[in-house]
Design a protein around this motif. Structure first.
Motif, PDB file in Angstrom:
ATOM      1  N   ARG A 185       0.823  -1.220   0.000  1.00 45.86           N
ATOM      2  CA  ARG A 185       0.000   0.000   0.000  1.00 45.86           C
ATOM      3  C   ARG A 185       0.854   1.266   0.000  1.00 45.86           C
ATOM      4  O   ARG A 185       0.371   2.342  -0.397  1.00 45.86           O
ATOM      5  CB  ARG A 185      -0.924   0.008   1.217  1.00 45.86           C
ATOM      6  CG  ARG A 185      -2.030  -1.036   1.152  1.00 45.86           C
ATOM      7  CD  ARG A 185      -3.073  -0.790   2.218  1.00 45.86           C
ATOM      8  NE  ARG A 185      -4.041  -1.888   2.258  1.00 45.86           N
ATOM      9  CZ  ARG A 185      -4.014  -2.865   3.139  1.00 45.86           C
ATOM     10  NH1 ARG A 185      -3.058  -2.888   4.067  1.00 45.86           N
ATOM     11  NH2 ARG A 185      -4.916  -3.827   3.109  1.00 45.86           N
ATOM     12  N   GLU A 186       2.078   1.181   0.441  1.00 43.03           N
ATOM     13  CA  GLU A 186       2.946   2.358   0.447  1.00 43.03           C
ATOM     14  C   GLU A 186       3.467   2.718  -0.944  1.00 43.03           C
ATOM     15  O   GLU A 186       4.038   3.789  -1.128  1.00 43.03           O
ATOM     16  CB  GLU A 186       4.128   2.123   1.388  1.00 43.03           C
ATOM     17  CG  GLU A 186       3.725   1.944   2.842  1.00 43.03           C
ATOM     18  CD  GLU A 186       4.911   1.645   3.733  1.00 43.03           C
ATOM     19  OE1 GLU A 186       6.033   1.544   3.185  1.00 43.03           O
ATOM     20  OE2 GLU A 186       4.721   1.514   4.955  1.00 43.03           O
ATOM     21  N   LEU A 187       3.275   1.832  -1.926  1.00 36.16           N
ATOM     22  CA  LEU A 187       3.764   2.093  -3.279  1.00 36.16           C
ATOM     23  C   LEU A 187       2.822   3.035  -4.008  1.00 36.16           C
ATOM     24  O   LEU A 187       1.605   3.051  -3.764  1.00 36.16           O
ATOM     25  CB  LEU A 187       3.897   0.776  -4.056  1.00 36.16           C
ATOM     26  CG  LEU A 187       4.809  -0.291  -3.430  1.00 36.16           C
ATOM     27  CD1 LEU A 187       4.813  -1.549  -4.286  1.00 36.16           C
ATOM     28  CD2 LEU A 187       6.223   0.251  -3.259  1.00 36.16           C
ATOM     29  N   ASP A 188       3.378   3.812  -4.920  1.00 39.20           N
ATOM     30  CA  ASP A 188       2.593   4.778  -5.685  1.00 39.20           C
ATOM     31  C   ASP A 188       1.656   4.054  -6.637  1.00 39.20           C
ATOM     32  O   ASP A 188       2.031   3.073  -7.284  1.00 39.20           O
ATOM     33  CB  ASP A 188       3.513   5.706  -6.478  1.00 39.20           C
ATOM     34  CG  ASP A 188       4.438   6.513  -5.564  1.00 39.20           C
ATOM     35  OD1 ASP A 188       4.028   6.743  -4.407  1.00 39.20           O
ATOM     36  OD2 ASP A 188       5.537   6.902  -6.008  1.00 39.20           O
ATOM     37  N   GLY A 189       0.431   4.542  -6.724  1.00 42.99           N
ATOM     38  CA  GLY A 189      -0.549   3.988  -7.646  1.00 42.99           C
ATOM     39  C   GLY A 189      -1.409   2.892  -7.067  1.00 42.99           C
ATOM     40  O   GLY A 189      -2.393   2.495  -7.697  1.00 42.99           O
ATOM     41  N   LEU A 202       7.505  -3.405  -9.114  1.00 42.13           N
ATOM     42  CA  LEU A 202       6.946  -3.728  -7.798  1.00 42.13           C
ATOM     43  C   LEU A 202       7.804  -4.749  -7.070  1.00 42.13           C
ATOM     44  O   LEU A 202       8.068  -4.605  -5.868  1.00 42.13           O
ATOM     45  CB  LEU A 202       5.512  -4.245  -7.973  1.00 42.13           C
ATOM     46  CG  LEU A 202       4.754  -4.643  -6.696  1.00 42.13           C
ATOM     47  CD1 LEU A 202       3.299  -4.218  -6.789  1.00 42.13           C
ATOM     48  CD2 LEU A 202       4.802  -6.161  -6.479  1.00 42.13           C
ATOM     49  N   THR A 203       8.260  -5.769  -7.781  1.00 44.54           N
ATOM     50  CA  THR A 203       9.064  -6.802  -7.131  1.00 44.54           C
ATOM     51  C   THR A 203      10.376  -6.244  -6.612  1.00 44.54           C
ATOM     52  O   THR A 203      10.829  -6.589  -5.514  1.00 44.54           O
ATOM     53  CB  THR A 203       9.330  -7.950  -8.116  1.00 44.54           C
ATOM     54  OG1 THR A 203       8.082  -8.468  -8.580  1.00 44.54           O
ATOM     55  CG2 THR A 203      10.122  -9.065  -7.451  1.00 44.54           C
ATOM     56  N   VAL A 204      10.986  -5.358  -7.373  1.00 47.52           N
ATOM     57  CA  VAL A 204      12.261  -4.777  -6.949  1.00 47.52           C
ATOM     58  C   VAL A 204      12.075  -3.916  -5.709  1.00 47.52           C
ATOM     59  O   VAL A 204      12.876  -3.969  -4.769  1.00 47.52           O
ATOM     60  CB  VAL A 204      12.872  -3.967  -8.105  1.00 47.52           C
ATOM     61  CG1 VAL A 204      14.175  -3.321  -7.674  1.00 47.52           C
ATOM     62  CG2 VAL A 204      13.094  -4.854  -9.316  1.00 47.52           C
ATOM     63  N   ARG A 205      11.011  -3.128  -5.684  1.00 45.01           N
ATOM     64  CA  ARG A 205      10.777  -2.268  -4.518  1.00 45.01           C
ATOM     65  C   ARG A 205      10.464  -3.087  -3.268  1.00 45.01           C
ATOM     66  O   ARG A 205      10.936  -2.757  -2.171  1.00 45.01           O
ATOM     67  CB  ARG A 205       9.629  -1.302  -4.818  1.00 45.01           C
ATOM     68  CG  ARG A 205       9.914  -0.301  -5.935  1.00 45.01           C
ATOM     69  CD  ARG A 205       8.805   0.730  -6.028  1.00 45.01           C
ATOM     70  NE  ARG A 205       9.011   1.666  -7.127  1.00 45.01           N
ATOM     71  CZ  ARG A 205       8.209   2.706  -7.375  1.00 45.01           C
ATOM     72  NH1 ARG A 205       7.159   2.920  -6.604  1.00 45.01           N
ATOM     73  NH2 ARG A 205       8.461   3.503  -8.388  1.00 45.01           N
ATOM     74  N   ARG A 212       3.166 -13.351  -7.681  1.00 38.50           N
ATOM     75  CA  ARG A 212       2.190 -13.084  -8.734  1.00 38.50           C
ATOM     76  C   ARG A 212       1.367 -11.868  -8.355  1.00 38.50           C
ATOM     77  O   ARG A 212       1.013 -11.693  -7.188  1.00 38.50           O
ATOM     78  CB  ARG A 212       1.290 -14.301  -8.934  1.00 38.50           C
ATOM     79  CG  ARG A 212       0.358 -14.209 -10.124  1.00 38.50           C
ATOM     80  CD  ARG A 212      -0.487 -15.471 -10.205  1.00 38.50           C
ATOM     81  NE  ARG A 212      -1.408 -15.434 -11.325  1.00 38.50           N
ATOM     82  CZ  ARG A 212      -2.398 -16.292 -11.511  1.00 38.50           C
ATOM     83  NH1 ARG A 212      -2.564 -17.280 -10.643  1.00 38.50           N
ATOM     84  NH2 ARG A 212      -3.194 -16.206 -12.546  1.00 38.50           N
ATOM     85  N   VAL A 213       1.086 -11.024  -9.316  1.00 36.39           N
ATOM     86  CA  VAL A 213       0.308  -9.803  -9.105  1.00 36.39           C
ATOM     87  C   VAL A 213      -0.888  -9.841 -10.038  1.00 36.39           C
ATOM     88  O   VAL A 213      -0.730  -9.996 -11.262  1.00 36.39           O
ATOM     89  CB  VAL A 213       1.153  -8.540  -9.362  1.00 36.39           C
ATOM     90  CG1 VAL A 213       0.302  -7.290  -9.199  1.00 36.39           C
ATOM     91  CG2 VAL A 213       2.344  -8.497  -8.412  1.00 36.39           C
ATOM     92  N   LEU A 214      -2.086  -9.715  -9.473  1.00 35.90           N
ATOM     93  CA  LEU A 214      -3.312  -9.731 -10.252  1.00 35.90           C
ATOM     94  C   LEU A 214      -4.049  -8.411 -10.055  1.00 35.90           C
ATOM     95  O   LEU A 214      -4.368  -8.045  -8.919  1.00 35.90           O
ATOM     96  CB  LEU A 214      -4.219 -10.888  -9.826  1.00 35.90           C
ATOM     97  CG  LEU A 214      -3.700 -12.302 -10.080  1.00 35.90           C
ATOM     98  CD1 LEU A 214      -4.716 -13.328  -9.585  1.00 35.90           C
ATOM     99  CD2 LEU A 214      -3.420 -12.509 -11.553  1.00 35.90           C
ATOM    100  N   PRO A 215      -4.331  -7.671 -11.118  1.00 33.22           N
ATOM    101  CA  PRO A 215      -5.119  -6.434 -10.977  1.00 33.22           C
ATOM    102  C   PRO A 215      -6.605  -6.752 -10.837  1.00 33.22           C
ATOM    103  O   PRO A 215      -7.147  -7.613 -11.545  1.00 33.22           O
ATOM    104  CB  PRO A 215      -4.824  -5.695 -12.283  1.00 33.22           C
ATOM    105  CG  PRO A 215      -4.475  -6.767 -13.260  1.00 33.22           C
ATOM    106  CD  PRO A 215      -3.828  -7.870 -12.489  1.00 33.22           C
TER     107      PRO A 215
END
Length: 512
Positions: A213-217, A244-247, A260-263
């Motif tokens: 949640r702290e990430l932009d967007g 996202l994975t790097v951050r 895995r990231v699902l929108p």
């Protein structure tokens, strides 16, 4: 009471609260987070609200910061309540103030018990824990129910005797965790069973969700465990950053980074307004499809082969050319399987390549820049007239092969030669003799006259009987017996175990 379908639409529900002049709103935190987004984009706020009561889930103060910046904590008043069905819903309450949002918002204050109830923080031996330590929440009082209907075993495990009361009453083990401050208030610390086991580690899903949640967007997120149980799945509302994975790798351990990231458009809720993690898990399982090979060509390539290997060794993960091996659930054991399958397809990758490069695309680029050149073929040298006249003795002998009659590699008189860096075959050993001039031996083969003939022990028709050591007898005078002297002459040597006196070793020197 509003209709059920209307409550599942944050925009329509906000319009209803605004038009009807609702003054007291009781919602779960998950439902109110969506209400905040609707209020942010509404034409005018719901000014009639005087009190908002939260319950049913752990409250995240950090997600209320935007609401507090626009409306404050006084109008409407924000009340966080903790309660469970077995204790007739509400147990504790806490009115939030501006001081709660001034400092760290990682805590979830639930305050103290309401009149008629008592709360205890106990360890696994039903002993009170000191302030600041996390303990299990037990509730006692008149509101505690008698048990579960028709389930005596579960009733006995949850409704236990109250050791702090002498009237024989019981208290309820909630399964929730909390810590007590010096002021006597409780701070919710999660569920005792909310932790998940992932690759031998205990993972708090709330900690992973807070980092995302702290990430932009990112508007909202929920993290679940994949059906395979080897990686996490992040269901993100909003626009997830490309890196996202790097951050997340800079904030969280590797096993806590979602593979895995699902929108999603919005997070599903249950009938009671709580986050429906089961629906998210089922949706992720339905979206599991064939891996994206991103090859662009029908001919097999290193990239498509590596993507296929990643998909086979990482079940349940959505694999493409840029999938991080360890981020998708891989580990050192799975890396060995990747290396073996890649080498079976002719892709010479090393273990350090998987640990450093991590993605199929990076590994493909590494293979393209470090691919070994084609093996060089050495033409056989011109044979001399002497060797041509003796075709039977100049037949090439490959040192990599061993005929059934020849001894094993470990029985040769000298060490086996190391492999050639160009052809991969063993080099011709340097024997302690001179090779005839003009000999046609190559680096891989050697002609018969130049090859040494190891001595071979002839088979014996009658095996020799086992020899026994003679028993020593002490002389009558009591002195120590001396061993008999050998009958061999001083200048003779012990014969080799594989030869006999009648066997003569053939010459190993090429006839010059």
């Amino acid at each position: 009471m509003p209709e059920y379908g209307l409550t599942r639409s944050p925009v329509d529900f906000h319009r209803l609260v605004q038009e009807r002049g609702v003054s007291v709103l009781n919602q779960t935190p998950s439902a109110f987070y969506q209400f905040i987004e609707a209020d942010l984009h509404a034409d005018r706020p719901a000014t009639a609200l005087r009190r908002i009561i939260f319950g049913g889930e752990a409250l995240d103060l950090g997600r209320l910061r935007g609401w507090v910046e626009r409306h404050g904590t006084g109008a409407p008043e924000l009340v966080n309540m903790y309660g469970i069905t077995e204790t007739t819903v509400h147990v504790t309450h806490r009115v939030l103030t501006d001081e709660d949002f001034a400092g760290s918002t990682d805590i979830s204050p639930i305050g103290g018990p309401i009149p008629g109830l008592a709360t205890y923080l106990l360890d696994d031996r039903l002993r009170p824990v000191p302030p600041g330590r996390v303990g299990a929440i037990y509730v006692a009082g008149d509101q505690v129910s008698l048990g579960y209907l028709g389930r005596p075993g579960l009733t006995a495990s949850r409704f236990v005797a109250n050791p702090f009361a002498g009237d024989g009453s019981r208290m309820y083990h909630t399964g929730d965790l909390a810590r007590r401050t010096l002021d006597g208030e409780l701070q919710f610390a999660g569920r005792a069973d909310d932790q998940v086991q992932l690759k031998g580690f205990r993972v708090e899903l709330g900690e992973v969700e807070g980092a995302i949640r702290e990430l932009d967007g990112v508007v909202d997120v929920a993290v679940t465990v994949a059906d395979s149980g080897d990686h996490l799945v992040a269901h993100i509302v909003g626009a997830a950053p490309a890196d996202l994975t790097v951050r997340l790798s800079a904030k969280l351990p590797v096993h806590m980074v979602p593979g895995r990231v699902l929108p999603v458009d919005s997070l599903p809720l249950t009938v009671n307004g709580k986050l429906d993690r089961k629906a998210l898990t089922e949706r992720a399982a339905q979206q599991d499809g064939p891996p994206d090979t991103t090859g662009g060509s029908d001919a097999p390539s290193a990239l498509t082969a590596l993507v296929g290997i990643f998909a086979e060794t990482l079940p349940g993960a959505s694999v493409d050319a840029d999938t991080d091996f360890f981020g998708a659930g891989g580990d050192s054991i799975v890396a060995i399987a990747v290396i073996n399958r890649a080498r079976a397809l002719g892709l010479p990758i090393a273990p350090r390549d998987v640990f450093l490069l991590r993605t199929p695309r990076a590994l493909t680029g590494h293979l393209a820049t470090h691919a070994p050149g084609p093996p060089r073929h050495h033409p056989p040298a011109a044979r001399t007239a002497r060797c041509r006249s003796r075709p039977s003795s100049c037949a090439g002998v490959n040192w990599a092969d061993h005929s059934p009659g020849s001894p094993r590699p470990g029985r040769w008189p000298s060490r086996r030669a190391p492999a050639s860096p160009t052809s991969g075959a063993p080099r011709t050993p340097s024997w302690p003799r001179t090779r005839p001039s003009g000999c046609g031996c190559t680096s891989n083969t050697v002609c018969g006259p130049c090859a040494p003939t190891p001595p071979v022990r002839p088979p014996s028709p009658h095996p020799a009987p086992p020899t026994r050591r003679p028993r020593r007898t002490r002389p009558p005078d009591g002195s120590t017996p001396r061993p008999e002297k050998s009958s061999r002459s001083p200048g003779s040597r012990r014969p080799a175990p594989w030869s006999s006196p009648s066997t003569t070793s053939p010459s190993t020197r090429c006839p010059g």
